[in-house]
Every structure is written in structure tokens, then in C-alpha cells.
Write a protein that holds these residues in place. Structure first.
Motif, PDB file in Angstrom:
ATOM      1  N   VAL A 196       0.841  -1.199   0.000  1.00  0.00           N
ATOM      2  CA  VAL A 196       0.000   0.000   0.000  1.00  0.00           C
ATOM      3  C   VAL A 196       0.877   1.250   0.000  1.00  0.00           C
ATOM      4  O   VAL A 196       0.624   2.208  -0.745  1.00  0.00           O
ATOM      5  N   GLU A 197       1.914   1.234   0.827  1.00  0.00           N
ATOM      6  CA  GLU A 197       2.815   2.391   0.882  1.00  0.00           C
ATOM      7  C   GLU A 197       3.517   2.608  -0.454  1.00  0.00           C
ATOM      8  O   GLU A 197       3.712   3.755  -0.891  1.00  0.00           O
ATOM      9  N   LEU A 198       3.889   1.507  -1.125  1.00  0.00           N
ATOM     10  CA  LEU A 198       4.521   1.621  -2.440  1.00  0.00           C
ATOM     11  C   LEU A 198       3.557   2.237  -3.454  1.00  0.00           C
ATOM     12  O   LEU A 198       3.929   3.151  -4.200  1.00  0.00           O
ATOM     13  N   PHE A 199       2.320   1.747  -3.475  1.00  0.00           N
ATOM     14  CA  PHE A 199       1.322   2.276  -4.400  1.00  0.00           C
ATOM     15  C   PHE A 199       1.063   3.759  -4.149  1.00  0.00           C
ATOM     16  O   PHE A 199       0.936   4.553  -5.086  1.00  0.00           O
ATOM     17  N   GLU A 200       0.949   4.119  -2.875  1.00  0.00           N
ATOM     18  CA  GLU A 200       0.678   5.520  -2.537  1.00  0.00           C
ATOM     19  C   GLU A 200       1.838   6.419  -2.952  1.00  0.00           C
ATOM     20  O   GLU A 200       1.630   7.527  -3.473  1.00  0.00           O
ATOM     21  N   PHE A 201       3.061   5.960  -2.732  1.00  0.00           N
ATOM     22  CA  PHE A 201       4.253   6.729  -3.112  1.00  0.00           C
ATOM     23  C   PHE A 201       4.260   6.993  -4.614  1.00  0.00           C
ATOM     24  O   PHE A 201       4.508   8.125  -5.070  1.00  0.00           O
ATOM     25  N   LEU A 202       3.969   5.946  -5.413  1.00  0.00           N
ATOM     26  CA  LEU A 202       3.994   6.089  -6.865  1.00  0.00           C
ATOM     27  C   LEU A 202       2.811   6.911  -7.366  1.00  0.00           C
ATOM     28  O   LEU A 202       2.942   7.675  -8.330  1.00  0.00           O
ATOM     29  N   GLU A 203       1.659   6.783  -6.714  1.00  0.00           N
ATOM     30  CA  GLU A 203       0.494   7.563  -7.110  1.00  0.00           C
ATOM     31  C   GLU A 203       0.758   9.055  -6.910  1.00  0.00           C
ATOM     32  O   GLU A 203       0.407   9.877  -7.767  1.00  0.00           O
ATOM     33  N   GLU A 204       1.381   9.400  -5.802  1.00  0.00           N
ATOM     34  CA  GLU A 204       1.684  10.810  -5.524  1.00  0.00           C
ATOM     35  C   GLU A 204       2.583  11.414  -6.597  1.00  0.00           C
ATOM     36  O   GLU A 204       2.519  12.621  -6.861  1.00  0.00           O
ATOM     37  N   ARG A 205       3.403  10.573  -7.218  1.00  0.00           N
ATOM     38  CA  ARG A 205       4.349  11.047  -8.214  1.00  0.00           C
ATOM     39  C   ARG A 205       3.874  10.786  -9.638  1.00  0.00           C
ATOM     40  O   ARG A 205       4.617  10.940 -10.600  1.00  0.00           O
ATOM     41  N   ASP A 206       2.614  10.355  -9.767  1.00  0.00           N
ATOM     42  CA  ASP A 206       2.011  10.165 -11.079  1.00  0.00           C
ATOM     43  C   ASP A 206       2.760   9.118 -11.905  1.00  0.00           C
ATOM     44  O   ASP A 206       2.891   9.251 -13.133  1.00  0.00           O
ATOM     45  N   ILE A 207       3.272   8.099 -11.246  1.00  0.00           N
ATOM     46  CA  ILE A 207       4.009   7.033 -11.922  1.00  0.00           C
ATOM     47  C   ILE A 207       3.068   5.844 -12.117  1.00  0.00           C
ATOM     48  O   ILE A 207       2.509   5.328 -11.142  1.00  0.00           O
ATOM     49  N   PRO A 208       2.854   5.398 -13.356  1.00  0.00           N
ATOM     50  CA  PRO A 208       1.879   4.324 -13.607  1.00  0.00           C
ATOM     51  C   PRO A 208       2.346   2.977 -13.069  1.00  0.00           C
ATOM     52  O   PRO A 208       3.541   2.665 -13.043  1.00  0.00           O
ATOM     53  N   ILE A 209       1.374   2.189 -12.632  1.00  0.00           N
ATOM     54  CA  ILE A 209       1.614   0.826 -12.151  1.00  0.00           C
ATOM     55  C   ILE A 209       0.787  -0.126 -13.006  1.00  0.00           C
ATOM     56  O   ILE A 209      -0.418   0.065 -13.165  1.00  0.00           O
ATOM     57  N   LEU A 210       1.432  -1.144 -13.540  1.00  0.00           N
ATOM     58  CA  LEU A 210       0.717  -2.207 -14.230  1.00  0.00           C
ATOM     59  C   LEU A 210       0.803  -3.460 -13.368  1.00  0.00           C
ATOM     60  O   LEU A 210       1.901  -3.906 -13.036  1.00  0.00           O
ATOM     61  N   ILE A 211      -0.338  -4.000 -12.988  1.00  0.00           N
ATOM     62  CA  ILE A 211      -0.377  -5.272 -12.270  1.00  0.00           C
ATOM     63  C   ILE A 211      -0.614  -6.367 -13.293  1.00  0.00           C
ATOM     64  O   ILE A 211      -1.707  -6.492 -13.847  1.00  0.00           O
ATOM     65  N   PHE A 212       0.428  -7.132 -13.575  1.00  0.00           N
ATOM     66  CA  PHE A 212       0.292  -8.288 -14.461  1.00  0.00           C
ATOM     67  C   PHE A 212       0.008  -9.501 -13.589  1.00  0.00           C
ATOM     68  O   PHE A 212       0.774  -9.808 -12.668  1.00  0.00           O
ATOM     69  N   SER A 213      -1.065 -10.190 -13.862  1.00  0.00           N
ATOM     70  CA  SER A 213      -1.409 -11.347 -13.046  1.00  0.00           C
ATOM     71  C   SER A 213      -1.962 -12.460 -13.914  1.00  0.00           C
ATOM     72  O   SER A 213      -2.778 -12.220 -14.806  1.00  0.00           O
ATOM     73  N   ALA A 214      -1.511 -13.669 -13.633  1.00  0.00           N
ATOM     74  CA  ALA A 214      -2.067 -14.834 -14.304  1.00  0.00           C
ATOM     75  C   ALA A 214      -3.349 -15.294 -13.618  1.00  0.00           C
ATOM     76  O   ALA A 214      -3.934 -16.299 -14.006  1.00  0.00           O
TER      77      ALA A 214
END
Length: 247
Positions: free
Chosen positions: A77-95
Motif C-alpha cells: 500500500v505504501e509503495l502504491f501511494e508513493f507512486l500515485e503521488e508522483r504520477d508514476i503508472p503501475i501495471l499489475i500483471f497477473s495470471a
């Protein structure tokens, strides 16, 4: 697993039999990747067929998540929040299944992130909430790659928030030149295929067959964490890479 409106032990038995047959093959260091990829395609196709045959419903998914002890690694959660604040996209690849990932986010984190997109197997339900099919090409543990980016979608509307789907266009992700890739399978390194990146740091999480696989993981990933390690090391890494807000 809850399918339909009740537990389905027959489905669970069949699913467990598939797991016991295919899971050792997935992590075998001796099976060539081409052969292993075909085996994973077989496993996922059979499992998806069982979900339809067993009468899975969206209500069943919701209840299963509510009853489960599933949790994200510490620090996610902390990682996601950090990246969201900096407008850095996250792709969750999941099988796995996009619908379940979304439901876990809704129930366990109680929020979504505007910079997150999910590339995963997405279910199609009828008007009564019964699973009838799956969208697009099957994504399994060995074919999660950037060619599947067309399947990337913002978190689904059923999470209850409105997300501007045009804010994070797939095309803008492809223009990114720096990639931080996290995976728990050597095949996950292919997730950056199709990205014209200049720099990539790969982080491997080795959770199974540690003794036999550690050497290959060390040779393949830049950083390796063992035994379901928390995400704090990655949080520290991104804080060093992106010390201040902004791009």
C-alpha cells in the motif's frame, strides 16, 4: 471456493488435482520454457473451464474474498501511494483473475489508485451474475508480457469510484524509459517486452523451491528476495530513485 451460492467440494477436488499435477511442472528447472508454456496454457484453460462448469457467480467471489485471509505483502500500500503521488503508472500483471484482484483491493484496502491498471484474465458474467466466459487471450504465469497491454484496464467501476480512463492511456505507459519490474517467476521478466525502455531494474521474489531455484534467480534478477519477503526493500529503492515529487 464458493461457486454459485454454496461450497462446491467436487470443483475443489478437481482444481486441487490440477494444481498437484501442474504446479511442480511450473517450477521445474529442467523443463524447457517452450514445453512449460504449453503446459501452463493447458492448466489455465482447464481451470477456467472448471470455474464456468462449477457455476461461479460474482456474489460467490465477493463472499470468498470476505471470508479469506488473503493479504498484500507488507509495504504494498505504501509503495502504491508513493507512486500515485508522483504520477508514476503501475501495471499489475497477473495470471490470476482481474475481478478477484479488484474485489481484494475493494475489501482489503478499501480504496483504489488512479495510476493502477490490471493486466489479467477478466471474467464475463451474465445478467444474473453467473460466469459465462473469459475475455481475450488467456494470461498464464509464463506469458505475462507487454503484448497483453491491450488488455490493461483501470480498476473496474464496481469499486464505486469514478476513474478517468483517459488519464492513463496505454500509449503513455509505452513511452516510459525507466522500468521497475517485480516478479516471482523468471517468466515474469517478459512483462516488459514491448516497452522501449532504456533502464530496467528487476526484483525477483523467490517463494517456492528456493534451494533449487536460487542460483537461476540470482543470475536473472538484479535483486532477489526470499520466502514471501515484505515490500519494504522496494519502497526504499523507489524512494531513492524518486526522492522528490514529480517526474
Amino acid at each position: 471456493m464458493v461457486v454459485g451460492d454454496k461450497e462446491n467440494p467436487e470443483y475443489d477436488k478437481k482444481r486441487q488435482e490440477l494444481y498437484e499435477h501442474y504446479h511442480p511442472l511450473e517450477f521445474s528447472p529442467t523443463i524447457p520454457i517452450e514445453e512449460k508454456t504449453k503446459l501452463m496454457e493447458e492448466w489455465w484453460t482447464k481451470t477456467h473451464g472448471l470455474l464456468i462448469e462449477g457455476g461461479l457467480t460474482y456474489d460467490g467471489i465477493r463472499q470468498s474474498v470476505a471470508d479469506s485471509t488473503i493479504a498484500f505483502r507488507e509495504g504494498v500500500v505504501e509503495l502504491f501511494e508513493f507512486l500515485e503521488e508522483r504520477d508514476i503508472p503501475i501495471l499489475i500483471f497477473s495470471a490470476g483473475l482481474a475481478d478477484i484482484i479488484e474485489e481484494v483491493l475493494r475489501q482489503k484496502i478499501h480504496r483504489l489508485f488512479k495510476n493502477v491498471k490490471i493486466v489479467s484474465n477478466r471474467m464475463v458474467f451474465d445478467n444474473n451474475g453467473h460466469l459465462v466466459s473469459f475475455q481475450g487471450k488467456t494470461i498464464h504465469s509464463l506469458n505475462k508480457n507487454e503484448h497483453a497491454l491491450d488488455m490493461a484496464a483501470p480498476l473496474h467501476d464496481r469499486l464505486g469510484d469514478n476513474i478517468d480512463a483517459t488519464t492513463y492511456e496505454n500509449a503513455s505507459v509505452k513511452t516510459r524509459r525507466n522500468v521497475l519490474l517485480l516478479g516471482d517467476h523468471i517468466g515474469d521478466l517478459g512483462m516488459s517486452d514491448g516497452l522501449n525502455y532504456e533502464n530496467r531494474i528487476s526484483v525477483g521474489f523467490l517463494n517456492d523451491n528456493v534451494e533449487n531455484s536460487l542460483d537461476s534467480y540470482r543470475k536473472t534478477f538484479d535483486i532477489v528476495y526470499l520466502n514471501d519477503a515484505p515490500m519494504w526493500g522496494v519502497v526504499k529503492l523507489v524512494s531513492q530513485l524518486c526522492p522528490s515529487e514529480g517526474h
